[in-house]
Design a protein around this motif. Sequence first.
Motif, PDB file in Angstrom:
ATOM      1  N   LYS A   1     -20.728  -7.981 -82.277  1.00 46.29           N
ATOM      2  CA  LYS A   1     -21.894  -8.836 -82.119  1.00 46.29           C
ATOM      3  C   LYS A   1     -21.972  -9.361 -80.692  1.00 46.29           C
ATOM      4  N   GLY A   2     -23.016 -10.096 -80.435  1.00 44.73           N
ATOM      5  CA  GLY A   2     -23.135 -10.743 -79.142  1.00 44.73           C
ATOM      6  C   GLY A   2     -23.776  -9.863 -78.084  1.00 44.73           C
ATOM      7  N   ASP A   3     -23.636 -10.293 -76.837  1.00 41.52           N
ATOM      8  CA  ASP A   3     -24.272  -9.633 -75.702  1.00 41.52           C
ATOM      9  C   ASP A   3     -23.644  -8.262 -75.453  1.00 41.52           C
ATOM     10  N   ARG A   4     -24.379  -7.196 -75.760  1.00 44.59           N
ATOM     11  CA  ARG A   4     -23.856  -5.833 -75.600  1.00 44.59           C
ATOM     12  C   ARG A   4     -23.634  -5.482 -74.130  1.00 44.59           C
ATOM     13  N   MET A   5     -24.463  -6.002 -73.248  1.00 43.96           N
ATOM     14  CA  MET A   5     -24.313  -5.748 -71.823  1.00 43.96           C
ATOM     15  C   MET A   5     -23.000  -6.324 -71.299  1.00 43.96           C
ATOM     16  N   LEU A   6     -22.651  -7.523 -71.771  1.00 45.92           N
ATOM     17  CA  LEU A   6     -21.394  -8.140 -71.356  1.00 45.92           C
ATOM     18  C   LEU A   6     -20.207  -7.353 -71.897  1.00 45.92           C
ATOM     19  N   TRP A   7     -20.317  -6.901 -73.144  1.00 47.45           N
ATOM     20  CA  TRP A   7     -19.296  -6.021 -73.705  1.00 47.45           C
ATOM     21  C   TRP A   7     -19.131  -4.777 -72.831  1.00 47.45           C
ATOM     22  N   SER A   8     -20.250  -4.196 -72.425  1.00 46.12           N
ATOM     23  CA  SER A   8     -20.231  -2.937 -71.684  1.00 46.12           C
ATOM     24  C   SER A   8     -19.579  -3.087 -70.317  1.00 46.12           C
ATOM     25  N   VAL A   9     -19.952  -4.131 -69.577  1.00 46.14           N
ATOM     26  CA  VAL A   9     -19.394  -4.291 -68.233  1.00 46.14           C
ATOM     27  C   VAL A   9     -17.910  -4.618 -68.301  1.00 46.14           C
ATOM     28  N   ALA A  10     -17.482  -5.363 -69.329  1.00 49.16           N
ATOM     29  CA  ALA A  10     -16.057  -5.643 -69.507  1.00 49.16           C
ATOM     30  C   ALA A  10     -15.288  -4.356 -69.816  1.00 49.16           C
ATOM     31  N   ALA A  11     -15.850  -3.519 -70.687  1.00 44.16           N
ATOM     32  CA  ALA A  11     -15.205  -2.250 -71.037  1.00 44.16           C
ATOM     33  C   ALA A  11     -15.148  -1.316 -69.831  1.00 44.16           C
ATOM     34  N   LEU A  12     -16.227  -1.261 -69.052  1.00 49.36           N
ATOM     35  CA  LEU A  12     -16.256  -0.387 -67.874  1.00 49.36           C
ATOM     36  C   LEU A  12     -15.224  -0.819 -66.831  1.00 49.36           C
ATOM     37  N   LEU A  13     -15.093  -2.123 -66.605  1.00 52.23           N
ATOM     38  CA  LEU A  13     -14.076  -2.615 -65.668  1.00 52.23           C
ATOM     39  C   LEU A  13     -12.673  -2.267 -66.153  1.00 52.23           C
ATOM     40  N   ALA A  14     -12.450  -2.394 -67.466  1.00 54.15           N
ATOM     41  CA  ALA A  14     -11.137  -2.076 -68.035  1.00 54.15           C
ATOM     42  C   ALA A  14     -10.823  -0.586 -67.886  1.00 54.15           C
ATOM     43  N   ILE A  15     -11.791   0.261 -68.185  1.00 49.28           N
ATOM     44  CA  ILE A  15     -11.584   1.713 -68.056  1.00 49.28           C
ATOM     45  C   ILE A  15     -11.366   2.093 -66.592  1.00 49.28           C
ATOM     46  N   PHE A  16     -12.184   1.507 -65.719  1.00 49.07           N
ATOM     47  CA  PHE A  16     -12.049   1.766 -64.282  1.00 49.07           C
ATOM     48  C   PHE A  16     -10.679   1.360 -63.754  1.00 49.07           C
ATOM     49  N   SER A  17     -10.093   0.293 -64.329  1.00 43.25           N
ATOM     50  CA  SER A  17      -8.833  -0.261 -63.819  1.00 43.25           C
ATOM     51  C   SER A  17      -7.680   0.731 -63.863  1.00 43.25           C
ATOM     52  N   PHE A  18      -7.741   1.719 -64.749  1.00 45.36           N
ATOM     53  CA  PHE A  18      -6.640   2.679 -64.843  1.00 45.36           C
ATOM     54  C   PHE A  18      -6.455   3.466 -63.545  1.00 45.36           C
ATOM     55  N   ILE A  19      -7.539   3.708 -62.824  1.00 46.46           N
ATOM     56  CA  ILE A  19      -7.442   4.497 -61.592  1.00 46.46           C
ATOM     57  C   ILE A  19      -6.654   3.751 -60.512  1.00 46.46           C
ATOM     58  N   PRO A  20      -7.070   2.519 -60.115  1.00 47.46           N
ATOM     59  CA  PRO A  20      -6.298   1.831 -59.074  1.00 47.46           C
ATOM     60  C   PRO A  20      -4.912   1.389 -59.526  1.00 47.46           C
ATOM     61  N   VAL A  21      -4.772   1.011 -60.805  1.00 43.76           N
ATOM     62  CA  VAL A  21      -3.446   0.583 -61.282  1.00 43.76           C
ATOM     63  C   VAL A  21      -2.470   1.754 -61.247  1.00 43.76           C
ATOM     64  N   TYR A  22      -2.904   2.907 -61.691  1.00 47.81           N
ATOM     65  CA  TYR A  22      -2.040   4.095 -61.681  1.00 47.81           C
ATOM     66  C   TYR A  22      -1.646   4.459 -60.248  1.00 47.81           C
ATOM     67  N   SER A  23      -2.609   4.387 -59.337  1.00 48.48           N
ATOM     68  CA  SER A  23      -2.335   4.733 -57.947  1.00 48.48           C
ATOM     69  C   SER A  23      -1.444   3.689 -57.270  1.00 48.48           C
ATOM     70  N   ALA A  24      -1.774   2.400 -57.481  1.00 47.87           N
ATOM     71  CA  ALA A  24      -1.062   1.326 -56.780  1.00 47.87           C
ATOM     72  C   ALA A  24       0.344   1.093 -57.312  1.00 47.87           C
ATOM     73  N   SER A  25       0.630   1.572 -58.514  1.00 46.13           N
ATOM     74  CA  SER A  25       1.947   1.324 -59.115  1.00 46.13           C
ATOM     75  C   SER A  25       3.031   2.274 -58.609  1.00 46.13           C
TER      76      SER A  25
END
Length: 413
Positions: free
Chosen positions: A15-39
């Motif tokens: 429920k709730g704001d789908r756009m907010l859900w989407s941007v949170a999910a996209l940031l989380a998915i995106f995070s795997f790239i820099p975290v994997y590289s920076a680690s």
Amino acid sequence: MSTSKGLTDFLKSIKGDRMLWSVAALLAIFSFIPVYSASSNLAYLNGASGSTFAYLVKHFIHLVLGFSILYATHKIPYHYFRGLSIILLPIVIVLLIVTLLQGTTMQGANASRWIQVPIVNFSFQTSTLASVVLLIYVARYLSKIKDTEYTFKETILPLWVPVFLVVGLILPANLSTAAIIFFIVLILTFVGGYTMKYTGAIVGIGMLSLVLFGLTAKAFPDLFPNRVDTWISRIETFTQDEQTKEQYQVEKAKIAIATGGITGNGIGKSVQRNFLPQSSSDFIYAIIVEEMGMVGGIGVILAYLFMLYRIAIIVTKSETAYGRLLVIAAGIPIIFQAFVNIAVAVEFLPVTGQTLPLVGSGGTSIWMTCLSLGIVISVSANNEVRSIAEAKEKEREDNQAIENPLEVLSETI
């Protein structure tokens, strides 16, 4: 077929704001790239034979737990957080006291902000939980007194004593978090209609307390061993441009940003990750720009600005003072923390230790960000229920009008 149906049912339950859900999910998915590289540098330093897979799995687990918290929280009617904040406030104060007494160093970072749970070998940054609970408590109190007459004396005990107590317990080890909390409290008091004259008095008391605290720490260094030196040295380094560990980190971050150019050096091709001790958390934005260039850096900024926009939409749609203040209390710190992290990377602010929400590694940061987002989405879900109810009422009125056109015409005339 059953798996597809289960996924469909799960998506419908969100429920709730789908756009907010989407941007949170996209940031989380995106995070795997820099975290994997920076680690990668952490993997070598910790004797993992250069394998970053373990850090990627750890980050994945943190995100799964975080979004589980988000999902569970957004199902809770937001007015329940009123009572929860009153119950949890004394608990987090006790946790902050315990943290100061048993704080431990985490990967070389300043130590009096973590509490160790020995039974499960688990570390937790109590200041992040305390900030969420305190801000919800302040939102509750301000909504309570919004339409009443009050004096400064009447608000000291229920409002300002908890604020100064929590901020004061966080301050010795984590100046940036204490400052952010106090600043958000001031925003809440402004939005909540708290008397500006009283707010000015509180700001004066806060500044005086900070000066006295700093003078006491300088005069009696054994009184706060290894707890005040870090943030004092960071401010001195920022203003005097001394060559210290913090300045070394900032210089490497600036080199990473400068070499990124427009499109970056390519994913996984960062050089400065090998020199930045906190490349996967505090300075992950510099790694993003180095590998993805200005395009990636601006993209991240736009994502947080869009999140801010959705938070503002939810505030405007909230029909109660408590709902509006609650969204500000839970949502604005996420955006504020993001831009503090970015500002540190470009040397606009001194080193603070604030991670990039949902992107930088760190379990506590991810979990508390998801908790805050869950609270914001809980309010938006309530707004949706109201909107649906209003739409149904409007439809019922329209149907009645269609059934009785002569009556509507006579009322119009």
